[in-house]
Design a protein around this motif. Structure first.
Motif, PDB file in Angstrom:
ATOM      1  N   ASN A   1       9.005 -35.592  46.378  1.00 53.64           N
ATOM      2  CA  ASN A   1       8.818 -34.506  45.428  1.00 53.64           C
ATOM      3  C   ASN A   1       8.252 -33.301  46.173  1.00 53.64           C
TER       4      ASN A   1
ATOM      5  N   ARG B   1      26.650 -43.591  39.151  1.00 57.10           N
ATOM      6  CA  ARG B   1      27.443 -42.434  39.592  1.00 57.10           C
ATOM      7  C   ARG B   1      28.359 -42.813  40.751  1.00 57.10           C
ATOM      8  N   GLU B   2      27.757 -43.529  41.687  1.00 53.78           N
ATOM      9  CA  GLU B   2      28.505 -43.911  42.881  1.00 53.78           C
ATOM     10  C   GLU B   2      29.672 -44.819  42.512  1.00 53.78           C
TER      11      GLU B   2
ATOM     12  N   ARG C   1      11.535 -44.078  41.960  1.00 56.02           N
ATOM     13  CA  ARG C   1      12.604 -44.123  42.978  1.00 56.02           C
ATOM     14  C   ARG C   1      13.583 -45.250  42.669  1.00 56.02           C
TER      15      ARG C   1
ATOM     16  N   TYR D   1      13.307 -31.791  44.620  1.00 59.82           N
ATOM     17  CA  TYR D   1      13.280 -32.933  45.527  1.00 59.82           C
ATOM     18  C   TYR D   1      13.583 -32.440  46.930  1.00 59.82           C
TER      19      TYR D   1
ATOM     20  N   SER E   1       8.141 -39.327  42.243  1.00 62.33           N
ATOM     21  CA  SER E   1       8.556 -39.936  43.507  1.00 62.33           C
ATOM     22  C   SER E   1       7.857 -41.256  43.781  1.00 62.33           C
TER      23      SER E   1
ATOM     24  N   THR F   1      15.742 -44.269  39.849  1.00 61.38           N
ATOM     25  CA  THR F   1      16.695 -43.259  40.317  1.00 61.38           C
ATOM     26  C   THR F   1      17.857 -43.928  41.053  1.00 61.38           C
ATOM     27  N   GLU F   2      17.534 -44.918  41.841  1.00 59.95           N
ATOM     28  CA  GLU F   2      18.571 -45.659  42.555  1.00 59.95           C
ATOM     29  C   GLU F   2      19.522 -46.335  41.565  1.00 59.95           C
TER      30      GLU F   2
ATOM     31  N   SER G   1      14.535 -39.877  38.371  1.00 60.99           N
ATOM     32  CA  SER G   1      14.500 -38.445  38.713  1.00 60.99           C
ATOM     33  C   SER G   1      13.321 -37.711  38.105  1.00 60.99           C
ATOM     34  N   ARG G   2      12.241 -38.441  37.863  1.00 59.71           N
ATOM     35  CA  ARG G   2      11.039 -37.809  37.317  1.00 59.71           C
ATOM     36  C   ARG G   2       9.839 -38.301  38.115  1.00 59.71           C
TER      37      ARG G   2
ATOM     38  N   TYR H   1      21.765 -43.698  40.139  1.00 55.65           N
ATOM     39  CA  TYR H   1      22.720 -43.217  41.134  1.00 55.65           C
ATOM     40  C   TYR H   1      23.813 -44.260  41.385  1.00 55.65           C
ATOM     41  N   SER H   2      23.465 -45.526  41.276  1.00 54.40           N
ATOM     42  CA  SER H   2      24.467 -46.576  41.505  1.00 54.40           C
ATOM     43  C   SER H   2      25.605 -46.463  40.495  1.00 54.40           C
TER      44      SER H   2
END
Lengths: 380, 74
Positions: free
Chosen positions: B32, A51-52, A41, B44, A36, A44-45, A33-34, A48-49
């Motif tokens: 971004n 969280r999911e 990315r 985002y 792109s 981030t995935e 999350s810092r 997120y995994s």
């Protein structure tokens, strides 16, 4: 080596957990999350995994899952974020210091006060009566454990949360010893927040934890810093979960937590709990035949993987040392839960806790019992 | 084909939306967004083909995934 300290942290970890951690460290090492770019990315995935996976296990949306460093972090976020200045707080007589200390800190710094309600061996009627007898107009927060960390006593969290909702009291549950052992659904519990570590019953790495939040929860922040979004704002983002997640997320560890949760789901929470309970019942059966062993919980009523005991004539610390020399890992003392030890009457030195996990088997029970028998004969 | 960017509130919502849109067959990339384009700093966004924008917004609304404004390709 026989590991019987799963209430402290589960060991060993399933192989996919270890693989996931090293995989992310080796190949996806950006900052989640810092940015792109590709590595960001991928990190981030990985985050997120987690969280999911947590959302699927606990029946909530991914945005209701705040990722923390451990249960203590989650509990501090919840307790200090949801308490109002000067409010009256209730907690049970089984609480770990990760609940007791933040509550006491609030009393010292924000004018709060607290009372302790009895756990009565898990009797729901007595517990609820006890809570009602302590309520004041200023009671705004109730924090309690789901399952004790030194015995298998379970509090009726659904009924407690229902009572809190009816009285406009915010309810925070410490699920450190129940997550992964008992089925927990955020909506059906109905608490404002449920806190847990990733490294015990969820078989994730140390350095992970979860704070599950009800929809629309408004909370103060404990930590402020980078959030990856809304950087012009002076405050942390308004929305959860980012509001409570300042700084870099531990993407490798959270990837491991995601795998741990998946593993728990694949084995089955009920299967894990049944296995641990069978081992603790077997252990207690053997101990009950030994005059020199003192037991503090009825594992045949309170099912779970923990056996708390002492041996006459030897201190818990010394007993733990002697068991360690025999290659058996247990934990002695007060287990960061002096309140709970006072409630169970173990004495000023506490007791020895053996806590079984999914990877233990009846041979481990036999080894513990044999070692305790030999030690008890030596100290006679 | 031009791209439209749906601003989202957080990385978490972006990931959730990405999952949902891809599951409904809408290609999407998380991008971004320059701070100068939002009122609150870094953000985002979900980059979708503009001809699929209405459908994407409909999917997000039906799934109650909160999103911000739509901006053109940056």
């Amino acid at each position: 080596m026989i590991y019987l300290d799963n209430a402290a942290t589960s060991f060993p970890k399933p192989r996919p957990v270890i693989s996931a951690v090293t995989q992310v460290m080796r190949h996806h090492g950006g900052n989640a999350s810092r940015g792109s770019h590709r590595l960001a990315r991928e990190a981030t995935e990985a985050v997120y995994s987690a969280r999911e996976a947590a959302g699927e296990l606990f029946g909530c949306k991914s945005e209701n899952v705040v990722l923390t460093y451990n249960a203590t972090h989650a509990l501090n976020l919840a307790i200090k974020g949801l308490a109002t200045d000067g409010c009256h707080i209730l907690m049970s007589d089984l609480e770990h210091n990760s609940v007791r200390r933040p509550v006491i800190a609030l009393c010292k710094t924000r004018g709060c006060s607290y009372d302790v309600f009895g756990s009565f061996g898990g009797d729901p009627d007595l517990i609820l009566s006890g809570i009602k007898s302590l309520l004041k107009p200023s009671t705004k927060l109730l924090v309690c454990t789901h399952v004790s960390n030194i015995c298998n006593v379970q509090l009726p969290i659904h009924a407690i949360a229902r009572l809190c909702r009816a009285r406009g009291i915010t309810c925070v549950i410490d699920a450190s010893q129940s997550a992964g052992h008992l089925n927990i659904d955020l909506d059906s519990v109905g608490a404002a927040a449920i806190c847990m570590p990733g490294h015990k019953g969820l078989y994730g790495p140390q350095g992970t934890g979860l704070l599950l939040t009800a929809d629309g929860l408004e909370t103060r922040t404990l930590l402020e810093g980078g959030s990856g979004v809304t950087s012009e704002d002076e405050d942390m983002p308004r929305e959860l979960p980012e509001r409570l997640e300042a700084g870099t997320m531990a993407a490798p560890l959270l990837a491991g937590l995601a795998k741990g949760i998946s593993w728990v789901r694949s084995v089955g929470v009920d299967t894990i709990h049944r296995h641990e309970s069978e081992l603790s019942m077997l252990c207690t059966d053997y101990f009950a035949d030994m005059d020199s062993v003192l037991l503090y919980d009825d594992v045949f009523t309170n099912l779970g993987g923990t056996v708390l005991f002492n041996v006459k004539g030897i201190s818990p610390a010394r007993l733990g040392e002697m068991l360690d020399r025999e290659g058996i890992c247990v934990r002695s003392g007060l287990h960061c839960a002096p309140l709970a030890h006072r409630t169970l009457g173990t004495g000023e030195n506490g007791a020895v806790r053996a806590s079984f996990g999914y990877y233990n088997h009846w041979g481990d029970v036999r080894a513990l019992v044999d070692a305790v028998w030999r030690i008890s004969r030596e100290v006679r | 084909m031009s791209e439209c960017i749906i601003v989202t509130r957080s990385a978490t919502i972006s990931k959730k939306a990405e999952r949902v849109l891809k599951a409904t067959g809408i290609p999407v990339n998380i991008v971004n967004i320059d701070p100068s384009l939002t009122k609150r700093g870094c953000a985002y966004g979900l980059a979708v083909s503009c001809d699929r924008l209405e459908r994407a917004l409909d999917v997000l609304d039906r799934r109650r995934i909160i999103h911000g404004e739509v901006i053109g390709r940056i």
